[in-house]
Design a protein around this motif. Structure first.
Motif: not given
Ligand SMILES: Cc1ncc(COP(=O)(O)O)c(C=O)c1O
Length: 446
Positions: A354-357, A369-371, A379-381, A418-423
């Motif tokens: 949240t704080s970065h995106l 949009d950022v979710r 992050v949706e472009f 959408v770029v998705r991140i799931l570390p």
């Protein structure tokens, strides 16, 4: 084996020479239909990094598509696998059962929310879990219709791809699809199918979905409603408040089996054991896979005892389903979540996301949009903010930049934008922040 240094290091061009050689062999030996996000071959992985065969060390913001929630070769998983592999690797649970399978069933029966008597059985993948949930629902209700949602992904088997929303690449050329599958709107607050504002999307889409079930399909013909409580492949879409609750109530009133597909968003990923917990609903059946096996293949179907016991003996099962090594790995993975407070870590990762995106929403025209929900973010472009025109090319440029710079991230979304991140949930915070900074830089450079 010692843990890999937790750092990002790009030491060759990407892909490096050894990966290029292997890619050439891959092209000659493996069909092109098997997709390839990254052109690099893995040599080792641990914590938050994947080391490739050329010595490049990537920050892993993909976790093997939401599988490595407990990390790769997590100690309790690796030890359980080694011990079980030494004892025996297979008997077939239907032939000569073993304790690990039952212990895992007991564990999942207890973890799924709601004070309900439950049963679990195991298969080999997420798609197979969904297939079997539908079989159970049909057998228990004596009905045939199944409903699924816009933007859904449920796997690549016949029923899995039929339930999946997106035509290409998942269904193109593979028909005919399974009959008696109907599609309903999903609450996607940024692009509400009913045109409602963000906060009203949940009730609006639930009402639209219920009208279709009631008026077009017939509530008394529907065996199962299959839904991801948070969409994964669809682009990390968190439905608006009230959406799942209204659907769950409609299912209860009409004898429809509510199947929560937790294959991607379950198993601690969102900061709860199951993503349905965020909305307080109690599903009739929950499907699991991905994170469950700590990297080994296993899928689970956990459901109300009266539904699960409605299937005749021999109607469920598979040769490898709930293989003893996979069950041992899953018990190890559950222990890792419990002892490592990975639920808490997923919440903390969500705060860092949240704080970065979130600032990108203010700063970058291309970000529509950022979710964020725990350890899952997107992050949706868009190419036009007012019209919300999906911009898949922008997502592609961001991903290419991340990959070149030593960060693994994934694409998602019906519009591929959408770029998705799931570390892995065990990733170190410094490494996570470094990975996010690379992503931010790539987005700001658009
Ligand atoms: C929600 C959901 N269900 C089912 C599946 C299919 O799982 P598998 O690839 O293990 O068959 C996936 C895979 O991405 C998924 O995200």
């Amino acid at each position: 084996m010692a843990e890999l240094p937790q750092r990002r290091a790009v030491v060759t061009e990407i892909p490096g020479p050894r990966s290029q050689e292997l890619m050439a062999r891959r092209r000659a030996a493996v069909p092109a239909g098997v997709g390839a996000t990254m052109p690099v071959f893995a040599a080792r992985a641990s914590g938050g990094v994947v080391l490739d065969v050329d010595g490049n060390s990537f920050i892993d913001l993909g976790a093997g598509i939401a599988v490595l929630n407990v990390g790769s070769s997590a100690p309790l998983v690796a030890a359980a696998v080694a011990e079980q592999a030494d004892a025996f690797t297979h008997t077939c649970f239907q032939v000569t059962p073993y304790e690990g399978y039952v212990a895992l069933a007991e564990k999942l029966n207890a973890l799924v929310p709601g004070e309900v008597e439950r049963r679990s059985f195991f298969v080999n993948s997420g798609a197979e879990a969904v297939e079997n949930a539908v079989k159970v629902a049909r057998a228990a209700t004596g009905r045939s219709a199944v409903v699924a949602f816009d933007h859904a992904f449920h796997g690549r088997t016949l029923m899995g791809m039929t339930l999946t929303a997106k035509a290409s690449p998942y269904k193109r050329g593979f028909g005919p699809l399974a009959p008696e599958v109907y599609r309903l709107p999903y609450s996607y607050p940024y692009r509400c199918a009913c045109g409602a504002p963000y906060e009203e999307c949940g009730p609006a889409c639930a009402a639209a979905a219920i009208t279709i079930m009631d008026r077009q399909i017939g509530g008394d013909r529907i065996a199962a409603l299959v839904v991801e409580p948070v969409l994964g492949e669809g682009g990390v879409i968190v439905p608006g408040d009230g959406f799942l609750q209204a659907l769950s109530a409609y299912c209860a009133d009409n004898g429809i089996v509510f199947v929560a597909d937790e294959v991607q968003a379950g198993f601690a990923r969102t900061g709860r054991w199951f993503s349905c917990e965020h909305s307080g609903i109690v599903p009739d059946i929950v499907t699991t896979a991905k994170g469950l096996g700590g990297g080994l293949p296993i899928g689970g179907v956990t459901g109300r005892a009266d539904l699960m016991d409605a299937v005749h003996p021999g109607g469920l099962g598979s040769t490898f389903g709930g293989n003893p090594v996979s069950c041992a790995a899953a018990l190890g993975a559950i222990a890792e979540v419990e002892t490592g407070d990975l639920l808490g870590k997923a919440v903390r990762i969500g705060d860092i996301f949240t704080s970065h995106l979130m600032p990108l929403l203010q700063d970058c025209e291309a970000v529509g949009d950022v979710r964020v929900i725990g350890g899952m973010a997107a992050v949706e472009f868009v190419s036009d903010r007012a019209a919300k025109t999906p911009d898949g090319a922008a997502a592609g440029r961001v991903l290419a930049r991340c990959h070149e710079e030593g960060v693994i991230a994934l694409r998602a979304g019906t519009f591929d934008n959408v770029v998705r991140i799931l570390p892995p949930l065990v990733i170190g915070e410094d490494l996570l922040v470094e990975g996010l900074e690379v992503l931010e830089k790539a987005i700001r450079a658009l």
